[in-house]
Design a protein around this motif. Structure first.
Motif, short mmCIF file in Angstrom:
data_model
loop_
_atom_site.label_atom_id
_atom_site.label_comp_id
_atom_site.label_asym_id
_atom_site.label_seq_id
_atom_site.Cartn_x
_atom_site.Cartn_y
_atom_site.Cartn_z
N PRO A 1 0.82 -1.21 0.00
CA PRO A 1 0.00 0.00 0.00
C PRO A 1 0.85 1.25 0.00
O PRO A 1 1.96 1.28 0.53
CB PRO A 1 -0.81 -0.12 1.30
CG PRO A 1 -0.01 -1.05 2.16
CD PRO A 1 0.61 -2.01 1.20
N GLY A 2 0.31 2.29 -0.60
CA GLY A 2 1.00 3.57 -0.58
C GLY A 2 1.31 4.09 -1.96
O GLY A 2 1.36 3.35 -2.94
N CYS A 3 1.51 5.38 -2.02
CA CYS A 3 1.83 6.05 -3.28
C CYS A 3 3.21 5.62 -3.77
O CYS A 3 4.16 5.57 -2.99
CB CYS A 3 1.77 7.56 -3.05
SG CYS A 3 2.23 8.56 -4.46
N ILE A 4 3.32 5.35 -5.06
CA ILE A 4 4.62 4.95 -5.61
C ILE A 4 5.51 6.16 -5.88
O ILE A 4 6.68 6.00 -6.19
CB ILE A 4 4.49 4.10 -6.88
CG1 ILE A 4 3.82 4.89 -8.02
CG2 ILE A 4 3.74 2.81 -6.60
CD1 ILE A 4 3.86 4.18 -9.34
N LEU A 5 4.96 7.36 -5.77
CA LEU A 5 5.74 8.58 -5.96
C LEU A 5 6.21 9.07 -4.61
O LEU A 5 5.42 9.55 -3.80
CB LEU A 5 4.90 9.66 -6.65
CG LEU A 5 4.32 9.30 -8.02
CD1 LEU A 5 3.44 10.43 -8.53
CD2 LEU A 5 5.42 8.97 -9.01
N LYS A 6 7.49 8.93 -4.34
CA LYS A 6 8.05 9.34 -3.06
C LYS A 6 8.60 10.76 -3.11
O LYS A 6 8.80 11.39 -2.09
CB LYS A 6 9.16 8.37 -2.63
CG LYS A 6 8.75 6.90 -2.62
CD LYS A 6 7.62 6.63 -1.65
CE LYS A 6 7.28 5.16 -1.62
NZ LYS A 6 6.10 4.87 -0.76
N ASN A 7 8.88 11.23 -4.30
CA ASN A 7 9.52 12.53 -4.48
C ASN A 7 8.47 13.60 -4.77
O ASN A 7 7.71 13.49 -5.73
CB ASN A 7 10.53 12.42 -5.64
CG ASN A 7 11.36 13.68 -5.78
OD1 ASN A 7 11.29 14.57 -4.94
ND2 ASN A 7 12.15 13.74 -6.83
N GLN A 8 8.40 14.63 -3.93
CA GLN A 8 7.38 15.67 -4.09
C GLN A 8 7.46 16.36 -5.45
O GLN A 8 6.44 16.69 -6.05
CB GLN A 8 7.53 16.72 -2.97
CG GLN A 8 7.11 16.23 -1.60
CD GLN A 8 5.64 15.82 -1.54
OE1 GLN A 8 4.78 16.46 -2.14
NE2 GLN A 8 5.36 14.75 -0.82
N SER A 9 8.67 16.58 -5.96
CA SER A 9 8.81 17.25 -7.24
C SER A 9 8.26 16.40 -8.38
O SER A 9 7.73 16.92 -9.37
CB SER A 9 10.27 17.61 -7.51
OG SER A 9 11.07 16.44 -7.59
N ASP A 10 8.34 15.06 -8.24
CA ASP A 10 7.78 14.18 -9.25
C ASP A 10 6.26 14.25 -9.25
O ASP A 10 5.61 14.19 -10.30
CB ASP A 10 8.24 12.74 -9.04
CG ASP A 10 9.65 12.52 -9.55
OD1 ASP A 10 10.08 13.29 -10.42
OD2 ASP A 10 10.32 11.59 -9.08
#
Length: 286
Positions: A110-119
């Motif tokens: 579970p969880g968003c696969i985008l960890k980088n805020q800029s992405d």
């Protein structure tokens, strides 16, 4: 919603505003990237739950059991692709390999696969541009849509690459991560991932590379390469109609016999039998 007639094309995109997420019955035959444009709730994948909100993105494979419980009316963007081997249907070889990279490395929890805020900030305007193209249906719409999808896939792949490998802690040296990325980028060119070539690329000795790689990755360099290759073969056997000799040629085996011996050694079963068993399992699940 049923799975019948859900995909006629190699990939589909659509947007939905939902208060209740549709319950898809039966076995899925597609991969899916879902981006949340607005709203919030809970996403359950494989019996693990995670709160979702806008700018979160999720990757679902045909094997994943997924359910969204919507708390606030949500707008979702869906990119579904029925087959990751689409060289004759719009996607370039580079994009197909990035899709493989995502599927191999994304942690299906579970969880968003985008960890980088800029992405996250970069993907949102790409998704919104896809929405405009879908609504306007203007000149060259198909070509522009394909370019935008390619861009989205590259961003996701880059984001996942920044947080690999999962076995390694955040304090791990950048060099081992660079070596892993190099291997994955060059897995289709066997000559480029030989020990001497990697050593030359990264300016380290052959004796040191072996110890360094195992210390930081928990397995030998050759074991890592072989396991990665075996996984790529599995993907082709499951999700493509490529012949054995075509798989052998693409992944740098001398011939079909070489492929058979390699796969049987790694998985304890011949590639042909693996494909037949998988197809039987798919039919019995429908």
């Amino acid at each position: 919603m049923t799975l019948e007639n859900i995909l006629y094309e190699p990939y589909t995109i659509h947007f939905e505003t939902l208060d209740v997420f549709p319950d898809i019955r039966g076995k899925k035959n597609f991969f899916e990237l879902i981006f949340v444009l607005s709203g919030n709730g809970e996403h359950c994948i494989n019996q693990h739950s995670f709160s979702y909100k806008e700018n979160h993105m999720f990757l679902l494979t045909p094997q994943d059991c997924s359910k969204f419980s919507i708390e606030e009316t949500s707008v979702f963007f869906f990119l579904r692709f029925s087959n990751i081997y689409l060289s004759r249907n719009g996607f370039s070889g580079d994009i197909i390999r990035r899709l493989e990279y995502i599927l191999h490395n994304a942690n299906h929890k579970p969880g968003c696969i985008l960890k980088n805020q800029s992405d996250k900030a970069l993907i949102r305007p790409v998704v919104e541009a896809l929405l405009r193209e879908a609504v306007n249906n203007d000149l060259h719409q198909q070509e522009i849509t394909l370019q935008l999808i390619n861009t989205l896939i590259v961003i996701v792949a880059r984001n996942i690459a920044k947080y690999l490998p999962h076995k390694i802690e955040s304090t791990t040296e950048e060099r081992i991560m660079e070596i892993l990325h190099y291997i994955q980028r060059n897995i289709y060119q066997p000559a480029t991932i030989r020990t001497e070539r990697i050593c030359k690329e990264f300016g380290i000795s052959e004796n040191y590379l072996g110890k360094y790689f195992k210390q930081h990755n928990g397995e030998t360099l050759q074991s890592y390469i072989n396991n990665y290759k075996a996984t790529l073969i599995e993907h082709r056997l499951k999700y493509s109609d490529l012949r054995m000799n075509e798989i052998a040629d693409e992944l740098g085996f001398t011939d079909e016999s070489h492929l058979n011996k390699f796969f049987k050694l790694k998985r304890g079963i011949s590639p042909r039998k693996y494909r037949i068993d998988f197809q039987k399992d798919q039919r019995s699940s429908n």
